[in-house]
Scaffold this active site. Structure first.
Site, PDB file in Angstrom:
ATOM      1  N   CYS A   1     -12.867 -38.489  41.585  1.00 42.18           N
ATOM      2  CA  CYS A   1     -13.329 -39.340  40.490  1.00 42.18           C
ATOM      3  C   CYS A   1     -14.582 -40.075  40.925  1.00 42.18           C
ATOM      4  O   CYS A   1     -14.637 -40.583  42.048  1.00 42.18           O
ATOM      5  CB  CYS A   1     -12.223 -40.336  40.131  1.00 42.18           C
ATOM      6  SG  CYS A   1     -12.624 -41.439  38.772  1.00 42.18           S
ATOM      7  N   LEU A   2     -15.579 -40.118  40.050  1.00 39.17           N
ATOM      8  CA  LEU A   2     -16.817 -40.822  40.378  1.00 39.17           C
ATOM      9  C   LEU A   2     -16.568 -42.302  40.668  1.00 39.17           C
ATOM     10  O   LEU A   2     -17.298 -42.915  41.430  1.00 39.17           O
ATOM     11  CB  LEU A   2     -17.832 -40.674  39.241  1.00 39.17           C
ATOM     12  CG  LEU A   2     -18.357 -39.256  39.009  1.00 39.17           C
ATOM     13  CD1 LEU A   2     -19.265 -39.226  37.782  1.00 39.17           C
ATOM     14  CD2 LEU A   2     -19.079 -38.724  40.231  1.00 39.17           C
TER      15      LEU A   2
ATOM     16  N   HIS B   1      -8.643 -42.164  31.618  1.00 38.22           N
ATOM     17  CA  HIS B   1      -9.549 -43.315  31.787  1.00 38.22           C
ATOM     18  C   HIS B   1      -9.543 -44.209  30.548  1.00 38.22           C
ATOM     19  O   HIS B   1      -9.673 -45.428  30.671  1.00 38.22           O
ATOM     20  CB  HIS B   1     -10.991 -42.846  32.042  1.00 38.22           C
ATOM     21  CG  HIS B   1     -11.281 -42.539  33.466  1.00 38.22           C
ATOM     22  ND1 HIS B   1     -11.216 -43.477  34.475  1.00 38.22           N
ATOM     23  CD2 HIS B   1     -11.665 -41.380  34.058  1.00 38.22           C
ATOM     24  CE1 HIS B   1     -11.546 -42.921  35.624  1.00 38.22           C
ATOM     25  NE2 HIS B   1     -11.820 -41.643  35.403  1.00 38.22           N
TER      26      HIS B   1
ATOM     27  N   GLY C   1     -17.292 -34.919  34.556  1.00 32.30           N
ATOM     28  CA  GLY C   1     -16.879 -35.738  33.429  1.00 32.30           C
ATOM     29  C   GLY C   1     -17.169 -37.196  33.697  1.00 32.30           C
ATOM     30  O   GLY C   1     -17.287 -37.620  34.853  1.00 32.30           O
TER      31      GLY C   1
ATOM     32  N   GLN D   1     -15.916 -46.024  32.771  1.00 33.86           N
ATOM     33  CA  GLN D   1     -16.506 -45.862  34.106  1.00 33.86           C
ATOM     34  C   GLN D   1     -17.924 -46.427  34.196  1.00 33.86           C
ATOM     35  O   GLN D   1     -18.456 -46.576  35.285  1.00 33.86           O
ATOM     36  CB  GLN D   1     -16.527 -44.395  34.510  1.00 33.86           C
ATOM     37  CG  GLN D   1     -15.139 -43.835  34.782  1.00 33.86           C
ATOM     38  CD  GLN D   1     -15.230 -42.392  35.188  1.00 33.86           C
ATOM     39  OE1 GLN D   1     -15.249 -41.505  34.347  1.00 33.86           O
ATOM     40  NE2 GLN D   1     -15.292 -42.157  36.485  1.00 33.86           N
TER      41      GLN D   1
ATOM     42  N   HIS E   1      -7.872 -35.834  32.653  1.00 34.83           N
ATOM     43  CA  HIS E   1      -8.371 -36.836  33.596  1.00 34.83           C
ATOM     44  C   HIS E   1      -9.219 -37.881  32.862  1.00 34.83           C
ATOM     45  O   HIS E   1      -9.017 -39.092  33.035  1.00 34.83           O
ATOM     46  CB  HIS E   1      -9.199 -36.136  34.686  1.00 34.83           C
ATOM     47  CG  HIS E   1      -9.828 -37.066  35.669  1.00 34.83           C
ATOM     48  ND1 HIS E   1      -9.363 -37.205  36.960  1.00 34.83           N
ATOM     49  CD2 HIS E   1     -10.900 -37.902  35.567  1.00 34.83           C
ATOM     50  CE1 HIS E   1     -10.124 -38.096  37.603  1.00 34.83           C
ATOM     51  NE2 HIS E   1     -11.062 -38.522  36.769  1.00 34.83           N
ATOM     52  N   GLU E   2     -10.154 -37.411  32.043  1.00 34.63           N
ATOM     53  CA  GLU E   2     -11.035 -38.338  31.319  1.00 34.63           C
ATOM     54  C   GLU E   2     -10.260 -39.125  30.263  1.00 34.63           C
ATOM     55  O   GLU E   2     -10.494 -40.318  30.068  1.00 34.63           O
ATOM     56  CB  GLU E   2     -12.214 -37.593  30.688  1.00 34.63           C
ATOM     57  CG  GLU E   2     -13.114 -36.868  31.679  1.00 34.63           C
ATOM     58  CD  GLU E   2     -13.654 -37.736  32.810  1.00 34.63           C
ATOM     59  OE1 GLU E   2     -13.813 -38.961  32.629  1.00 34.63           O
ATOM     60  OE2 GLU E   2     -13.927 -37.183  33.887  1.00 34.63           O
TER      61      GLU E   2
END
Length: 176
Positions: free
Chosen positions: A86-87, A132, A43, A48, A128-129
């Site tokens: 997480c990226l 953000h 994701g 991000q 999670h997304e």
């Protein structure tokens, strides 16, 4: 050209603004998906990559989902902990509690509206997304003691995020 933002970047803590018609281009979505897939993520939310707008994408192995102006309408009381990464916070993986089932409403990039019941891994990724878009990171769910333990790693990510990502060793755990 978009680039991944890392822990410490203020854009990750902002509440993203609603997506308006015309905000999303095919080129933007293509570039974001390339970043997500290249970094082996499942994701990627707009903040991000430095865009403070309410949209994200994810692919749990079925197809790429574009989620625009999402809402979580209902959350189950049943909570389950699962490992997340997480990226924007490379190389840190921790157990995070999430609702097992959620009901969501959103549109895709073409304005088609969806109301869906999600559960399990897909519900976890969506939550999670979604976080953000509200300036929240998965580490915010950790205990104060755990966050203190991670502080040296987090400080290193703040300073050297891109370098860490370049030398990252592929892991079995994908980052959401």
């Amino acid at each position: 050209m978009l680039k991944l933002r890392f822990y410490g970047d203020p854009v990750l803590r902002k509440i993203a603004k609603e997506v308006l018609p015309g905000d999303l281009t095919e080129e933007l979505l293509k570039e974001m998906s390339e970043i997500m897939y290249t970094q082996d993520g499942v994701g990627l939310a707009a903040p991000q990559v430095g865009i403070s707008k309410r949209f994200f994408m994810y692919d749990i192995g079925e197809k790429l989902n574009i989620v625009v102006n999402p809402q979580i309408i209902e959350k189950s009381r049943e909570i389950e902990s699962g490992q997340e990464g997480c990226l924007s916070i490379p190389e840190i993986y921790e157990e995070v509690p999430r609702s097992v089932k959620i009901k969501v409403k959103y549109t895709d990039q073409n304005g088609n509206e969806y109301v869906r019941d999600l559960e399990g891994y897909e519900a976890r990724v969506f939550q999670h997304e979604f976080d953000h878009l509200n300036g929240k990171l998965f580490i915010d769910y950790l205990s104060l003691i755990k966050r203190r333990t991670l502080k040296p790693q987090l400080d290193e990510i703040k300073e050297k995020g891109e370098e860490i990502l370049k030398k990252k060793v592929p892991q079995e755990t994908k980052s959401v």
